[in-house]
Motif scaffolding. Structure first.
Motif: not given
Lengths: 265, 327
Positions: B81, B84, B88, B110, B113-114
């Motif tokens: 988290k 990320k 961003e 990661l 998730r991305l």
């Protein structure tokens, strides 16, 4: 409380085969073994099957084994049934063998959703061919399950799974609520050998076979994120210098002299 | 806007940077020169202390820090988290992790998730035109895969010792940017119950400069006593192949290979080891391999600098005695 466990397994080239026997296939960008070296189930995945069977023995429930690939050798894959698993599902599709980890995780996740509701997903910690240790974590992300890696012991108590993990410099125990995903390391113990009763039971079972279109995945969901440009065998610059002598004792002494001269010892 | 920056993820423990940190900074500095971007770093910790300054002194322009007590128990749920958020904010072209225990979990999660490309255990990373090209050993080191990322961002884990460590230079300056307030909920679903460090006796196999390893050809547990004697004499550590461990001749803690430990020794004695790719995978970083084996066709000789063909016991005993005489 009985639980439903799903174990992912992969058919791989036998990592005990001498590396010199493997050849690069430039069309598939994979390595291939000669036909007299049969594939095996990835070792850590057998450890995961063993962990699942131990949990089933302790709390009851079912063990379903899932694999995605192509060119499955049925005798190899059915070993998981002879060990005591209840069901075997194969996603058998020529395109699977060329997929990257991203798409493989998408395919396995879709198959898991289609196969039913599972409380616990167990995977081997990594595969002996690509060694990425990535697909299980991908499944956890796609299915939004908490992952716990490198298990040396897994026990389930009601809705909590307790996992002892192998760390680089020790070990730790963590707890997480089901549903969850756990990757299993070899420290969990030797996978059991199928017994006669298991082999007989497995011979009566047939695997469920799906292809990619059965999973309802469209092309956009299975677009690779990594392109394999090339697989090549590294050129070893070392030439082996053989140490000689009249007998083995002299060879041993000459080796010591040689290594001293080369300032290696 | 083209993204040219390279983001390195910094691992650390007990207030000290992991040895991979300065190595991936070296890789990132080289890449950023080619892309015309900057080297950025992300640091998650319970107390950053002087680590951000150290990271700057290694050649990083901007260090993004996130500080929270959740990072005491380094777990991937929280770290994914947090990283990320940094990605961003910074939109880098490439994210580099060093190969550490926690990175094995955090980096692939990661990437998923991305929804971006990912490569594990890379030995090299380069820019070719607009794409990032990586090399990584596959099939237990029997071959190398050259891969490239598809898309604008990729995440790579760099194998330890693939790059030299960046030297510290305290005259360097850089920005330290705290993102702690931007990360929101970073709690973990897993609960740590207990953690134990196991102190290994003598020299750690992974750190030993000399490793003496035995395999299936030894034929039983007793020969390992002779190998241990040789290891002690040379100031090295005792290793073994999977076959020897599976046979119960020696504990798994000594296993070198794909399913065992990766050694970085200068000198490796492979005694009565055939050289399956499973075993070779753990010794790819070794400088000098000395193979002793009865079978002159054994695969291990293809990977050895020095080879002796014959009875391991006679050769090793004579070798041991000669080393004693020479010292």
């Amino acid at each position: 409380m009985p639980i439903n466990i799903l174990v992912t397994v992969k058919q791989v080239l036998d990592p005990e085969a001498p590396s010199g026997a493997l050849k690069v296939n430039n069309d598939t960008k994979r390595m291939e073994a000669p036909s007299n070296v049969p594939p095996v189930i990835n070792g850590y995945d057998e450890n995961a099957v063993e962990a699942a069977l131990k949990i089933k023995e302790a709390v009851g429930g079912t063990v379903t084994v899932l694999s995605a690939g192509n060119g499955f050798v049925m005798d190899v894959m059915k070993k998981t049934l002879s060990m005591g698993s209840d069901e075997l599902i194969l996603v058998d599709d020529p395109s699977v063998s060329t997929l990257d980890a991203f798409v493989t995780a998408q395919v396995l996740s879709a198959a898991i959703k289609k196969a039913g509701n599972f409380d616990l997903i167990l995977c081997g910690r990594q595969a002996s061919d690509y060694d990425q240790a990535t697909v299980p974590l991908g499944i956890a992300e796609i299915l939004d399950l908490p992952p716990v890696t490198m298990a040396m012991r897994v026990t389930v108590n009601e809705s909590i799974v307790s996992v002892s993990r192998v760390l680089g410099d020790g070990n730790e125990t963590v707890e997480v609520s089901l549903p969850a995903l756990v990757t299993v390391s070899n420290e969990i113990g030797q996978p059991r050998y199928p017994n006669l009763r298991g082999i007989m039971a497995a011979s009566k079972k047939q695997p469920t076979v799906w292809n990619l279109s059965d999973l309802g995945l469209d092309d956009s969901a299975i677009s690779a994120k990594v392109e394999i440009k090339e697989i090549f065998v590294p050129v070893t610059e070392t030439e082996c210098e053989y140490i000689d002598g009249d007998d083995d004792e002299e060879k041993g002494r000459n080796l010591a002299l040689k290594l001293r001269e080369a300032k290696i010892i | 806007m083209a993204n040219n920056d390279i983001l390195v993820i910094i691992d650390h423990s007990d207030g000290v940077l992991d040895s991979t940190a300065a190595e991936i900074i070296t890789a990132a500095i080289g890449l950023a020169k080619q892309t015309g971007g900057e080297v950025l770093a992300a640091l998650c910790s319970s107390d950053a202390g002087s680590l951000p300054q150290t990271i700057v002194s290694l050649g990083v322009s901007k260090v993004y820090t996130i500080t929270s007590p959740v990072f005491i128990d380094a777990n991937s749920d929280s770290l994914v988290k947090a990283y990320k958020v940094v990605i961003e904010k910074t939109s880098p072209k490439l994210v580099l992790f060093g190969r550490t225990f926690i990175a094995r979990d955090t980096a692939p999660r990661l990437a998923f998730r991305l929804q971006v490309g990912f490569a594990q255990d890379c030995t090299s990373v380069a820019i070719d035109g607009n794409s990032v090209v990586l090399e990584r050993p596959v099939y237990g080191g029997a071959s190398i895969a050259r891969v490239s990322f598809i898309g604008d961002l990729g995440i790579a884990v760099i194998k330890a010792k693939s790059y030299d460590a960046a030297p510290e230079d305290n005259s360097r300056s850089g920005e330290i940017i705290d993102l702690t307030d931007s990360v929101g909920d970073i709690s973990s679903r897993t609960k740590l119950v207990d953690r134990k460090k196991v102190e290994s006796e003598g020299i750690r196999l992974e750190d030993a400069a000399i490793v003496v390893s035995g395999g299936r050809g030894l034929g039983g547990p007793e020969p390992f006593e002779k190998l241990q004697e040789l290891a002690n004499l040379l100031g090295g550590a005792l290793g073994a192949s999977r076959a020897a461990c599976d046979a119960g001749w020696i504990p798994y803690a000594h296993q070198v290979g794909l399913t065992g430990k990766t050694v970085s020794a200068d000198t490796y004695f492979a005694i009565a080891i055939s050289g399956a790719s499973q075993h070779l995978a753990g010794m790819t970083a070794v400088k000098n391999v000395i193979a002793i084996n009865r079978d002159k066709e054994a695969n291990i000789f293809k990977n050895a600098n020095y080879g002796v063909v014959g009875d391991w016991e006679k050769i090793t005993t004579a070798f041991l005695n000669m080393v004693k005489e020479l010292s």
